[in-house]
Design a protein around this motif. Structure first.
Motif, PDB file in Angstrom:
ATOM      1  N   ASN A  57       8.581   0.379 -11.567  1.00  7.24           N
ATOM      2  CA  ASN A  57       9.513  -0.581 -10.976  1.00  7.24           C
ATOM      3  C   ASN A  57       8.829  -1.357  -9.842  1.00  7.24           C
ATOM      4  N   ARG A  58       8.098  -0.646  -9.004  1.00  8.04           N
ATOM      5  CA  ARG A  58       7.426  -1.313  -7.880  1.00  8.04           C
ATOM      6  C   ARG A  58       6.335  -2.265  -8.363  1.00  8.04           C
ATOM      7  N   TYR A  59       5.598  -1.886  -9.436  1.00  9.97           N
ATOM      8  CA  TYR A  59       4.547  -2.769  -9.970  1.00  9.97           C
ATOM      9  C   TYR A  59       5.153  -4.035 -10.579  1.00  9.97           C
ATOM     10  N   VAL A  60       6.177  -3.801 -11.446  1.00  2.30           N
ATOM     11  CA  VAL A  60       6.761  -4.936 -12.174  1.00  2.30           C
ATOM     12  C   VAL A  60       7.408  -5.929 -11.206  1.00  2.30           C
ATOM     13  N   ASN A  61       7.994  -5.395 -10.123  1.00  3.01           N
ATOM     14  CA  ASN A  61       8.625  -6.295  -9.153  1.00  3.01           C
ATOM     15  C   ASN A  61       7.643  -6.846  -8.121  1.00  3.01           C
ATOM     16  N   GLY A  62       6.405  -6.440  -8.225  1.00  8.13           N
ATOM     17  CA  GLY A  62       5.375  -7.023  -7.365  1.00  8.13           C
ATOM     18  C   GLY A  62       5.356  -6.463  -5.953  1.00  8.13           C
ATOM     19  N   HIS A  63       6.027  -5.314  -5.700  1.00  8.14           N
ATOM     20  CA  HIS A  63       6.020  -4.749  -4.339  1.00  8.14           C
ATOM     21  C   HIS A  63       4.735  -3.991  -4.050  1.00  8.14           C
ATOM     22  N   VAL A  64       4.166  -3.385  -5.095  1.00 13.45           N
ATOM     23  CA  VAL A  64       2.944  -2.579  -4.951  1.00 13.45           C
ATOM     24  C   VAL A  64       2.052  -2.909  -6.140  1.00 13.45           C
ATOM     25  N   LEU A  65       0.726  -2.894  -5.941  1.00 15.24           N
ATOM     26  CA  LEU A  65      -0.181  -3.083  -7.078  1.00 15.24           C
ATOM     27  C   LEU A  65      -0.718  -1.725  -7.526  1.00 15.24           C
ATOM     28  N   PRO A  66      -0.900  -1.516  -8.841  1.00 12.14           N
ATOM     29  CA  PRO A  66      -1.525  -0.265  -9.280  1.00 12.14           C
ATOM     30  C   PRO A  66      -2.961  -0.200  -8.745  1.00 12.14           C
ATOM     31  N   GLY A  67      -3.420   1.000  -8.410  1.00 14.57           N
ATOM     32  CA  GLY A  67      -4.811   1.147  -7.949  1.00 14.57           C
ATOM     33  C   GLY A  67      -5.758   0.740  -9.076  1.00 14.57           C
ATOM     34  N   PRO A  68      -7.025   0.431  -8.741  1.00 12.82           N
ATOM     35  CA  PRO A  68      -7.958  -0.058  -9.757  1.00 12.82           C
ATOM     36  C   PRO A  68      -8.134   0.879 -10.953  1.00 12.82           C
ATOM     37  N   ASP A  69      -8.154   2.204 -10.718  1.00 10.15           N
ATOM     38  CA  ASP A  69      -8.345   3.128 -11.846  1.00 10.15           C
ATOM     39  C   ASP A  69      -7.133   3.101 -12.778  1.00 10.15           C
ATOM     40  N   ARG A  70      -5.965   3.136 -12.168  1.00 10.85           N
ATOM     41  CA  ARG A  70      -4.746   3.103 -12.975  1.00 10.85           C
ATOM     42  C   ARG A  70      -4.645   1.747 -13.685  1.00 10.85           C
ATOM     43  N   ALA A  71      -5.032   0.688 -12.989  1.00  8.79           N
ATOM     44  CA  ALA A  71      -4.963  -0.659 -13.586  1.00  8.79           C
ATOM     45  C   ALA A  71      -5.861  -0.714 -14.828  1.00  8.79           C
ATOM     46  N   ARG A  72      -7.038  -0.110 -14.710  1.00  7.77           N
ATOM     47  CA  ARG A  72      -7.964  -0.124 -15.859  1.00  7.77           C
ATOM     48  C   ARG A  72      -7.356   0.648 -17.039  1.00  7.77           C
ATOM     49  N   GLU A  73      -6.732   1.801 -16.714  1.00  9.62           N
ATOM     50  CA  GLU A  73      -6.095   2.585 -17.795  1.00  9.62           C
ATOM     51  C   GLU A  73      -4.983   1.792 -18.476  1.00  9.62           C
ATOM     52  N   ILE A  74      -4.220   1.046 -17.685  1.00 11.46           N
ATOM     53  CA  ILE A  74      -3.117   0.255 -18.261  1.00 11.46           C
ATOM     54  C   ILE A  74      -3.691  -0.829 -19.172  1.00 11.46           C
ATOM     55  N   VAL A  75      -4.701  -1.555 -18.656  1.00  9.98           N
ATOM     56  CA  VAL A  75      -5.259  -2.675 -19.432  1.00  9.98           C
ATOM     57  C   VAL A  75      -5.966  -2.166 -20.698  1.00  9.98           C
ATOM     58  N   ASN A  76      -6.768  -1.110 -20.542  1.00  8.14           N
ATOM     59  CA  ASN A  76      -7.563  -0.607 -21.682  1.00  8.14           C
ATOM     60  C   ASN A  76      -6.759   0.217 -22.662  1.00  8.14           C
ATOM     61  N   GLY A  77      -5.829   0.994 -22.162  1.00  6.26           N
ATOM     62  CA  GLY A  77      -5.148   1.953 -23.010  1.00  6.26           C
ATOM     63  C   GLY A  77      -3.875   1.391 -23.581  1.00  6.26           C
TER      64      GLY A  77
END
Ligand code: PRP
Length: 237
Positions: free
Chosen positions: A41-61
């Protein structure tokens, strides 16, 4: 990764999550991604960004799987097996999501030029070029009127028809790196012509990418010509 690259990756992950969220509740999104609903919810609403490792997992996986599913749901075949992918190649925002996923999944190096074939490859080419901050070049089946010098590549297709692609000679400089992309690979004839154009330009091919491969034939044909990574987001038999 420098700070700007990290930030870009984090924003790409948010864009992927927003696409996934549209038809889902947060609980469903949590199930799809394996991440806590509160964080999502926080990511989608732009309040917090996922950390780089989690961001990579989201994009790649999950990003790659979700885009491949979305891609498959948007293409249609006619009774002769021809593909209608207008719902994909007409949607620039969707293709903008594909670019980082493709780059991460196939480990393509940043090229100087993204090369594609008119017409349907152009929007994917634009998305990839913009992602890599590279130039876009597209070969056409006709000569541009005001251009004097072309690199041209011709071959007789299995159907007996001759196909020629023309690229303005100044579109790629000798020694530049080139990533070849297209919306679709079927026989691989178009990719072979694009690879030949890159070769004639004395460029170095860093990869070949297609959104959709119909069977393995076209991908294998490209692999015979280049040692660079060759892949498709989705292969359909
Ligand atoms: O692997 P292949 O058998 O060569 O097929 C793939 C090519 O076919 C389609 O283009 P098309 O020639 O239909 O031209 P268009 O993009 O102008 O429609 C597609 O955009 C690829 O470029």
């Amino acid at each position: 990764m420098n700070r700007a690259e990290k930030a870009a990756l984090q924003l790409q992950a948010v864009a992927v999550l927003r696409m996934l969220k549209r038809p889902r509740t947060y609980d469903e999104l949590a199930e799809t991604t394996g991440l806590p609903a509160g964080d999502l919810n926080r990511y989608v609403n732009g309040h917090v960004l996922p950390g780089p490792d989690r961001a990579r997992e989201i994009v790649n996986g999950v990003g790659r799987d979700a885009l491949a599913d979305e891609l498959r749901s948007r293409i249609a075949f006619d009774e002769e097996g021809y593909v209608d992918n207008s719902a994909v190649v007409f949607d620039q925002s969707f293709l903008d999501l594909v670019a980082p996923v493709a780059a991460e999944s196939f480990a393509f190096e940043t090229p100087d030029v993204v090369l594609t074939a008119a017409t349907d490859g152009i929007t994917l080419g634009a998305a990839m070029a913009s992602f890599f901050d590279a130039r876009l070049a597209y070969a056409k089946k006709s000569k541009e009127t005001a251009v004097e010098e072309f690199i041209e590549s011709r071959q007789r297709l299995a159907s007996g028809i001759e196909l020629t692609y023309y690229l303005p000679a100044n579109a790629i400089d000798a020694g530049e790196t080139v990533l070849i992309v297209d919306d679709l690979i079927r026989s691989g004839e178009t990719q072979e012509l694009l690879l030949d154009i890159a070769l004639q330009a004395d460029a170095e091919v860093t990869g070949v990418f297609a959104l959709i491969a119909v069977g393995e034939e076209g991908l294998d044909r490209a692999r015979e010509i280049t040692d660079a990574p060759v892949g498709a987001l989705e292969t359909i038999e």
